[in-house]
Design a protein around this motif. Sequence first.
Motif, PDB file in Angstrom:
ATOM      1  N   VAL A 194       0.623  -1.140   0.059  1.00 42.22           N
ATOM      2  CA  VAL A 194       0.074  -0.078   0.006  1.00 42.22           C
ATOM      3  C   VAL A 194       0.731   1.271  -0.177  1.00 42.22           C
ATOM      4  N   ASP A 195       0.920   1.992  -1.148  1.00 43.30           N
ATOM      5  CA  ASP A 195       1.269   3.280  -1.172  1.00 43.30           C
ATOM      6  C   ASP A 195       0.517   4.355  -0.406  1.00 43.30           C
ATOM      7  N   GLU A 196       1.147   4.966   0.689  1.00 49.88           N
ATOM      8  CA  GLU A 196       0.432   5.958   1.456  1.00 49.88           C
ATOM      9  C   GLU A 196       0.937   7.090   1.460  1.00 49.88           C
ATOM     10  N   ALA A 197       1.628   7.581   0.253  1.00 51.09           N
ATOM     11  CA  ALA A 197       2.129   8.696  -0.020  1.00 51.09           C
ATOM     12  C   ALA A 197       1.327  10.091   0.316  1.00 51.09           C
ATOM     13  N   HIS A 198       0.078   9.999   0.004  1.00 53.39           N
ATOM     14  CA  HIS A 198      -0.970  11.044   0.126  1.00 53.39           C
ATOM     15  C   HIS A 198      -1.943  10.940   1.199  1.00 53.39           C
ATOM     16  N   ALA A 199      -1.625   9.735   2.096  1.00 55.80           N
ATOM     17  CA  ALA A 199      -2.304   9.547   3.219  1.00 55.80           C
ATOM     18  C   ALA A 199      -1.685   9.952   4.475  1.00 55.80           C
ATOM     19  N   THR A 200      -0.206   9.965   4.228  1.00 53.90           N
ATOM     20  CA  THR A 200       0.494  10.281   5.301  1.00 53.90           C
ATOM     21  C   THR A 200       0.467  11.857   5.958  1.00 53.90           C
TER      22      THR A 200
END
Length: 468
Positions: A236-242
Amino acid sequence: MSVIALLSDWIKSQKIKGPQMKDAPTFYRNLEEALDLRRADHSMFTNHKSAWKLGTSIDFCSNDMLSLGTTGEIRRTFLDELAANPNFAMYSGGSRLMDGNYDYIEDVEAEIAEFHGSETALIVGSGYEANTAIYGAVPRPGDAIVYDELVHASTHDGMTHSLAQCRIQFRHNDVDALRDAISSVLDSQPMIADGSRSLLISVESVYSMDGDICPLLEMLEVAKEMCPLGNAVFIVDEAHATGILGPKGAGLVSQLGVEKDVAIRLHTCGKALASTGGNRYPRKCDSSLCHYELRPLRHLHNCTLLPHCCGNPSGIQHDDHRKNPEVPRQPSTRSEAFFKSIEANKHWSKASEMGILSIPVIEDWAERDFNAHIVPLKTRQRYNWWLVFHLQLAGISAFPIDYPTVPRGQSRIRLMFHAANTEEQVETLASAICSWAAEMIEIEEGAEGAKKMPKAAHQVYALMAANA
């Protein structure tokens, strides 16, 4: 520098140069002719300064979602951290696997792993680098990758270096399409069907160009149902949820409480956390994964780590969330205020019905538990730049997203909402969009005395003619 001056500089950068290069060496002439293809439709990427950085515009475009950069908070805590570590190094000394490792970065990695409920963490130079490392090193021969069609370019780049030869995409955020893709893999890959190889499922928490959120719980259930041997794992790429989603900004996986169900998470520091670098969090850490004995990561061998002082923010910014746990929610509150404001505008309904304006994520927004800080604003493709011009001249920094960042024919303006945006600024944005829409309604309906082009476009094209 005024918005007009910035637009003038941009206009100059879009001027065709190929015809002036007839006598230039072939190499340089060919480069300019290739760039002219983008200049011709005003999509030549150039270095520029956003007007909001000069204080002449409102920021609805930057990645500083928590406003840690613009408020100076990250600077203050960064300097405090340096003061607490007076012997910090200004050099790396070599690649991480050679002479470039040190205690401080390992302490930061342990801290952020604990924060995200992971057993371990690894900091690399960027989120892009982290994705290429994950997909280039983790999949084994015989594994397969199933991925959402809108995953980031870095994921695609990583997959090109992957040992997993079976790679299948599925329709964006479509659980049934994921089911079909998994079924296809099981039918064609007997070693995955018998559980001796792994199926890696690649998704993002928040999609950067569409602003929608992954239905992760439903997808996890489908994977468990179809792969009862437990060999389907999620990346899961959480780049924009971080910094935005989850408890204290820990991300979507933490918000849903499924840390133990996700094999690898990627978090970046260059967006909401106002810093640089990327972090990957494996759920379990065995010797082969932690020490990269399965397939050595070239970036760990050949690239130096961030200097000591640059690594500090990765840990510092999590402290900011602990001090004020309400901060992560603020960008979402601003996007919701925008939805309310634009729906209340008298021109929105008609502009939407006519296809002049479209905001896909506005549908049923009030019924969702969470709305992201990213809002794609769409219009007819031939109008996209006209709307950009209108916003820029209205003192709003918002930029178009064109091919190849998004598929051809799907250009849009990406609005980014920040903790520091005020209600008045959000209202200004909604009003500016709808005032442009009102002009376009008159133009399309052929109202008496209506022009064939909106005012802002006339003004910018006049600038273009003056600079021709």
